[in-house]
Motif scaffolding. Structure first.
Motif, short mmCIF file in Angstrom:
data_model
loop_
_atom_site.label_atom_id
_atom_site.label_comp_id
_atom_site.label_asym_id
_atom_site.label_seq_id
_atom_site.Cartn_x
_atom_site.Cartn_y
_atom_site.Cartn_z
N ILE A 103 0.84 -1.20 0.00
CA ILE A 103 0.00 0.00 0.00
C ILE A 103 0.87 1.25 0.00
CG2 ILE A 103 -1.63 1.35 1.37
CD1 ILE A 103 -2.89 -1.32 2.25
N ILE A 104 1.90 1.22 0.84
CA ILE A 104 2.81 2.38 0.90
C ILE A 104 3.56 2.55 -0.41
CG2 ILE A 104 4.87 3.30 2.03
CD1 ILE A 104 3.91 1.83 4.59
N ASP A 210 -3.43 11.27 -14.54
CA ASP A 210 -4.06 11.88 -13.37
C ASP A 210 -3.42 11.25 -12.13
OD1 ASP A 210 -5.76 12.57 -11.22
OD2 ASP A 210 -7.48 12.78 -12.57
N GLU A 211 -2.46 11.93 -11.55
CA GLU A 211 -1.70 11.37 -10.43
C GLU A 211 -2.57 11.08 -9.21
OE1 GLU A 211 1.96 13.49 -9.56
OE2 GLU A 211 1.92 14.35 -11.58
N ARG A 212 -3.44 12.00 -8.88
CA ARG A 212 -4.29 11.81 -7.70
C ARG A 212 -5.24 10.63 -7.92
NH1 ARG A 212 -8.27 16.36 -4.88
NH2 ARG A 212 -9.20 14.95 -3.33
N ALA A 217 -7.03 5.14 -6.91
CA ALA A 217 -7.48 3.86 -7.47
C ALA A 217 -6.66 2.70 -6.93
CB ALA A 217 -7.41 3.90 -9.00
N MET A 218 -5.34 2.89 -6.82
CA MET A 218 -4.49 1.84 -6.28
C MET A 218 -4.77 1.64 -4.79
SD MET A 218 -2.15 -0.46 -6.72
CE MET A 218 -1.21 -0.11 -8.23
N SER A 219 -4.94 2.73 -4.07
CA SER A 219 -5.22 2.65 -2.65
C SER A 219 -6.54 1.91 -2.40
CB SER A 219 -5.30 4.05 -2.05
OG SER A 219 -5.60 4.00 -0.67
N LEU A 223 -6.73 -1.61 -0.39
CA LEU A 223 -7.46 -1.59 0.87
C LEU A 223 -8.60 -2.61 0.87
CD1 LEU A 223 -7.58 2.23 1.65
CD2 LEU A 223 -6.32 0.47 2.91
N LYS A 224 -9.20 -2.85 -0.29
CA LYS A 224 -10.24 -3.88 -0.38
C LYS A 224 -9.64 -5.25 -0.11
CE LYS A 224 -13.39 -1.49 -3.53
NZ LYS A 224 -13.96 -1.45 -4.91
N VAL A 225 -8.46 -5.49 -0.68
CA VAL A 225 -7.79 -6.77 -0.44
C VAL A 225 -7.43 -6.89 1.04
CG1 VAL A 225 -5.80 -8.20 -1.01
CG2 VAL A 225 -6.88 -6.82 -2.79
N GLU A 226 -6.98 -5.79 1.64
CA GLU A 226 -6.62 -5.82 3.06
C GLU A 226 -7.83 -6.16 3.92
OE1 GLU A 226 -4.04 -3.22 6.22
OE2 GLU A 226 -5.45 -2.12 4.93
#
Length: 243
Positions: A103-104, A210-212, A217-219, A223-226
């Motif tokens: 995640i980080i 779009d960096e943000r 999207a990755m976060s 987080l869903k997997v977590e």
């Protein structure tokens, strides 16, 4: 007087436990083909989606094999108690630790890839996304494409430190995805498509530079997997306390 809250079991959990008991007792021997989803649903008096969820749970702990278009079979190496389940969930804690690192690391990679990616990078990442879509019914190929997607995304950062860091994690990354997919009951096509949509959202954000959006999207994906892993760990802890 205080009590611990009691959560009623889902119908799919009750179905899964009944089928697991019959497999463990030997009533359903290794290699036995189970009744169709339609027949099982009628027999248990539940909906087909409940049966599919129960079968996916059994598949996740290695008790059955779901063959696309061929039905569901009791695994040839089924044990009285799914030892594979013990090792699978026992690994969940270390997988979660790896996921915390991901995640980080990967949210930053996604953001930087959106800023630095080239058309060649985009084409290369898109190839893995296409392979994931083509492999919705093939766990092994989908898993491989998933790993390559994340590694190619890191390569798109063009950062000389991030790339080797992700490559050094590649073997553990592969293990993490394999286990988290199984915990996610990846045999369900609906879940496979949801996973594909999340990767598509990441790809689209990078394509749009779009960096943000890429970061978010990755976060959201990780987080869903977590959350799935947290539930699995909690479930394992409960089963250990209440064997």
């Amino acid at each position: 007087m205080t009590f611990n809250p009691v959560k009623p079991p889902k119908s799919s959990e009750l179905v899964m436990e009944q089928l697991k008991a019959r497999i463990s007792s030997g009533e359903f021997a290794p290699g036995t083909k189970l009744s169709s989803v339609v027949d099982l649903a009628a027999g248990f008096g539940v909906g087909r989606s409940t049966i599919r969820e129960a079968l996916s749970a059994l598949k996740a702990i290695g008790l059955v094999e779901i063959r696309q278009g061929g039905g569901t079979y009791v695994s040839a190496e089924s044990k009285e108690e799914p030892a594979e389940s013990q090792s699978l969930f026992a690994n969940a804690q270390s997988i979660r630790e790896l996921l915390e690192v991901r995640i980080i690391l990967e949210t930053g990679c996604a953001s930087m890839a959106a800023r630095n990616r080239t058309e060649d990078d985009l084409r290369s990442i898109g190839e893995e996304l296409a392979l994931m879509e083509a492999s919705l019914h093939d766990e092994a190929k989908g898993e491989e494409a998933d790993v390559r997607f994340h590694l190619k995304l890191a390569a798109a950062t063009h950062n000389s430190l991030l790339i080797p860091m992700m490559e050094s994690l590649s073997e553990r990354l592969h293990d993490s995805m394999r286990e988290s997919r199984r915990l996610w009951f990846y045999g369900e096509r609906a879940e496979a498509r949801r996973l594909l949509r999340e990767h598509t959202d990441i790809y689209d954000a990078i394509r749009q530079q779009d960096e943000r959006k890429a970061f978010e999207a990755m976060s959201s994906h990780l987080l869903k997997v977590e959350n799935v892993l947290r539930e699995a760990i909690a479930g394992f802890d409960t089963s250990v306390r209440n064997p």
